[in-house]
Motif scaffolding. Structure first.
Motif, PDB file in Angstrom:
ATOM      1  N   ARG A 248       2.181  -0.839   8.949  1.00 13.76           N
ATOM      2  CA  ARG A 248       1.020  -1.565   8.561  1.00 13.76           C
ATOM      3  C   ARG A 248      -0.390  -0.712   9.354  1.00 13.76           C
TER       4      ARG A 248
ATOM      5  N   ILE B 209      -7.442   8.279  -3.639  1.00 19.72           N
ATOM      6  CA  ILE B 209      -6.076   8.820  -3.919  1.00 19.72           C
ATOM      7  C   ILE B 209      -5.335   7.797  -4.964  1.00 19.72           C
TER       8      ILE B 209
ATOM      9  N   GLN C 115      -4.959   4.459   6.286  1.00 15.10           N
ATOM     10  CA  GLN C 115      -5.263   5.296   5.161  1.00 15.10           C
ATOM     11  C   GLN C 115      -6.260   4.637   4.105  1.00 15.10           C
TER      12      GLN C 115
ATOM     13  N   ASP D 104      -3.889  -1.209  -3.220  1.00 11.77           N
ATOM     14  CA  ASP D 104      -4.134  -0.942  -1.794  1.00 11.77           C
ATOM     15  C   ASP D 104      -2.620  -1.143  -1.087  1.00 11.77           C
ATOM     16  N   PRO D 105      -2.095  -0.054  -0.649  1.00 10.51           N
ATOM     17  CA  PRO D 105      -0.996  -0.088   0.109  1.00 10.51           C
ATOM     18  C   PRO D 105      -1.022  -0.923   1.118  1.00 10.51           C
ATOM     19  N   SER D 106      -2.214  -1.374   1.754  1.00 14.08           N
ATOM     20  CA  SER D 106      -2.083  -2.174   2.967  1.00 14.08           C
ATOM     21  C   SER D 106      -1.990  -3.572   2.785  1.00 14.08           C
TER      22      SER D 106
ATOM     23  N   ASN E 290       3.834  -5.815   1.647  1.00 17.04           N
ATOM     24  CA  ASN E 290       4.715  -6.026   2.939  1.00 17.04           C
ATOM     25  C   ASN E 290       3.897  -6.462   4.294  1.00 17.04           C
TER      26      ASN E 290
ATOM     27  N   ASN F  39      -1.088   2.136   6.915  1.00 20.27           N
ATOM     28  CA  ASN F  39      -1.830   1.569   5.872  1.00 20.27           C
ATOM     29  C   ASN F  39      -3.393   1.446   5.851  1.00 20.27           C
ATOM     30  N   GLN F  40      -3.279   0.523   7.266  1.00 20.01           N
ATOM     31  CA  GLN F  40      -4.677   0.188   7.394  1.00 20.01           C
ATOM     32  C   GLN F  40      -5.359   1.380   7.673  1.00 20.01           C
TER      33      GLN F  40
END
Lengths: 161, 567
Positions: free
Chosen positions: A62, B182, A68, B301-303, B306, A65-66
């Motif tokens: 997490r 990206i 990124q 958005d990957p965030s 999960n 991701n944050q």
């Protein structure tokens, strides 16, 4: 999932506030930064931030991701689960109190510590190593009477080549 | 060509095809306002900076373009924070220009100085302090690019006064910005997994969210659902991304979701979640959410993946491109749902719908708020853009309006900002002057930005306000009724202005309905007047929004209201 220390390497654009953005992103989501090291790379416009934080695998994912999501972040790597080397550095000042002088000189010889400055009053040592090595050095330094110390965050590189 | 900073700003806004700015002048932005005086760009003078941001946000949600606002330094800038946080939570592309004290004074606690980039760092997608006029043009270009690309969001650009007054060379052709985006192309392997999971599924369900509207993927989502007869539910932000009148539509899920949508989520064996982030108001207790289902999640958005709910198959990508790939792949591999199993699943969802439909009881001499919304839907045939305030008015609109098209339901979902609806409606109406734009409001919320009635009056922005006036902070009162034994602590708002007189004082039209029979005539009259109109509907004071999932409960456990209510 167990909590453990993760070393995260972050490549960023060297823009104003970039560190504040990263620290704010983590702090705002309730994650703590245990240690931190920031400097430019071979290019002035690109900086690398190496950060230690504690969490389980899901928490770390997490966090990655944050990070990124931030516009100035180029790449995020968790170096914990890949082969990588880690180093920290300490600078330590030991004052030559009369009763400690011989003991200090002997320890410097025994442990082959690097002396940066030495005069009649004190000595400043530079010691590098991974976390256990630094912790061991600190244990050895403690009885000698440390008068001042500064310790860097962790720097790390992976061994992917 | 040598230009001053303020001139470069306007040139860049023209480059970005900005046709309207919502703003409020002040000391630090005088140079910019002096340029605006000579410019063709339209400027709407709001009455509070929060209203400017909500108006730009409403404009952005309705058009899909970037909304723009301009305010002064210090309090002008800090007044934008709630608006920015609202846009940030719902991923809305806006650019907010704030004035700043001259660079030499920054950090001195100068008059009307605030560290607005510091204050808004956690609630913007990105922000900039422009330190020199040389970096101005590229910063503005970058700000618009960041606001609209990837997962969109608000960007703030802080403009020190001296930077606006300094000259530099301006050449639009030479402006270069770095590309930060990206793009993740979904791998074919993932599509094969989708096919396999769909083939095995007996009870698939699509859950559509704000990402489908932002990604302009409503047509693809609708095609996928109709091709393979997969029922669809949606989050608050997803309403309109699938036709609300389609038989496959189960309505909204979550805390105030329909019985049948929540039952479908709880019983489905495959959940295809598109452009959603599994907010706590949607999932109820995480442990029981879609407990019988494998989940495919598509998000840019990957965030978002999960984060709250663990999914079997994450696909990171643009919703439109991914859904198009999915439709193509499924067709090429001749995917056909097993006919008997699919019809049994559809029969089951229809049974749930029949057992507990979305309903209310309009009896007696008191207007039910739901009746006002249904009548508005009937009269407009849904050909309208609706904004809402926050609370019961918002939930009843979500439940009863049946939105058929994307970008027609404009509401503050994530942050839940009271006072959003009126300024947002003004922004929408500026974008679509020929469309009917209605703010469905509550008496508590509307008073938070009531000053914007003056904005609507000044420019004759003919928004229609449907005020569901129950004299309470209705949603908070509902929680007090259900969870605090009717101790209505500070939620009685019956001490309020006479809204009809208030409307008239602002120079707009005020109408009132007290009896159910007056609802339709008042709506008809209000909608037909080409001026801003406030319609005050005095509704049942203690009506509750049902179904309701108690906080911390599973979404399959719903309070359904009294027997009388559900007939």
């Amino acid at each position: 999932m167990e909590n453990k220390e993760h070393i995260i390497s972050i490549l960023v654009h060297n823009k104003p506030d970039v560190l504040a953005r990263i620290a704010g992103t983590l702090g705002g989501k309730g994650y703590n930064i245990e240690s931190l090291c920031v400097n430019t790379t071979t290019k002035y416009e690109i900086s690398k931030i190496v950060m230690a934080t504690i969490g389980n695998q899901a928490t770390i994912a997490r966090i990655e991701n944050q990070l990124q999501r931030l516009v100035d972040v180029i790449q995020v790597d968790d170096l914990t689960n890949v082969d990588s080397i880690h180093r920290e550095m300490i600078l330590v000042r030991l004052n030559f109190a009369e009763d400690k002088k011989e003991q200090i000189k002997k320890a410097i010889d025994t442990y082959k510590w690097k002396v940066i400055v030495s005069n009649d009053a004190f000595v400043i040592l530079e010691i590098t190593g991974d976390k256990p090595q630094i912790d061991l050095a600190l244990a050895r330094l403690e009885p000698l009477g440390v008068t001042d110390i500064t310790r860097t965050g962790i720097v790390a590189l992976d061994l992917k080549g | 060509m040598k230009l001053k900073g303020s001139q470069i700003l306007l040139k860049m806004l023209e480059e970005e095809k900005v046709d309207i700015i919502f703003g409020y002048p002040g000391g630090s932005v005088l140079d910019i306002y002096d340029q605006l005086y000579k410019s063709n760009i339209k400027h709407i003078l709001v009455r509070h900076e929060q209203g400017a941001v909500h108006a730009a946000d409403g404009y952005a949600r309705a058009t899909g373009k970037v909304g723009v606002c301009l305010v002064t330094s210090g309090p002008g800038a800090t007044n934008t924070v709630t608006g920015i946080a609202t846009a940030n939570m719902d991923s809305i592309p806006i650019v907010v220009f704030t004035g700043q004290v001259p660079t030499a004074l920054i950090g001195n606690d100068a008059f009307q100085e605030s560290d607005i980039t510091g204050i808004t760092r956690p609630c913007t997608k990105h922000n900039f302090l422009v330190r020199s006029v040389e970096e101005l043009a590229s910063t503005i270009k970058e700000a618009f690019h960041i606001a609209r690309s990837g997962r969109p969001g608000p960007v703030l650009v802080d403009l020190p006064k001296n930077v606006m007054a300094t000259e530099t060379d301006y050449d639009p052709a030479s402006i270069k910005i770095r590309n930060y985006d990206i793009f993740h192309k979904p791998a074919p392997k993932k599509m094969a997994q989708v096919l396999e999971m769909l083939t095995q599924a007996k009870k698939p369900l699509i859950m559509t969210g704000g990402g489908v509207i932002l990604g302009k993927a409503a047509a693809e989502l609708t095609e996928l659902a109709r091709l393979y007869q997969i029922p669809v539910t949606g989050t608050l932000m997803g309403l309109g991304s699938f036709p609300g009148t389609d038989p496959l539509w189960l309505g909204m899920l979550g805390m105030h979701g329909t019985f049948y949508a929540n039952m479908a989520v709880s019983h489905c064996d495959l959940l295809i979640a598109v452009g959603v982030r599994f907010d706590d108001r949607v999932t109820g207790t995480i442990e029981t959410f879609a407990a019988n289902a494998k989940i495919i999640q598509i998000d840019i958005d990957p965030s978002s993946i999960n984060r709250n709910v663990v999914v079997e198959l994450p696909i990171i990508g643009d919703t439109k491109a991914t859904l198009r790939d999915m439709i193509k792949f499924l067709a090429e591999h001749n995917y056909t749902p097993l006919p008997t199993e699919r019809s049994e699943w559809l029969k089951q969802t229809a049974e749930w719908r029949e057992k507990v439909p979305l309903t209310y009881c309009q009896n007696g001499q008191v207007i039910k708020p739901q009746y006002v919304i249904e009548t508005l839907r009937k009269l407009t045939k849904g050909n309208v853009i609706v904004t809402t305030e926050v609370g019961q008015n918002q939930m009843w609109t979500a439940q009863f309006f049946q939105f058929d098209k994307p970008n027609t339901f404009i509401t503050s979902g994530g942050l839940g900002t009271m006072g959003y609806g009126l300024p947002a409606a003004i922004g929408v109406k500026c974008a679509f002057p020929d469309k009917q734009v209605v703010d469905i409001a509550g008496d508590g919320s509307i008073q938070m930005n009531i000053q914007e009635l003056a904005t609507a009056a000044q420019y004759n922005i003919s928004v229609k306000i449907v005020l569901l006036n129950n004299g309470y902070l209705g949603m908070v009162r509902q929680w007090q009724e259900l969870f605090y034994e009717k101790r209505y602590s500070h939620t009685d708002m019956s001490y309020a202005p006479d809204f009809v007189k208030l409307a008239e004082a602002y120079g707009i039209v005020g109408l009132r309905a007290i009896k159910p029979g007056e609802v339709e005539p008042v709506l008809q009259k209000g909608l037909s007047i080409d001026k801003p109109v406030l319609m005050d509907f005095q509704v049942s004071r203690e009506e509750c929004v049902y179904p309701m999932v108690r906080p911390g409960e599973s979404i399959s456990e719903m309070e359904l209201g009294t027997r009388e209510m559900i007939n």
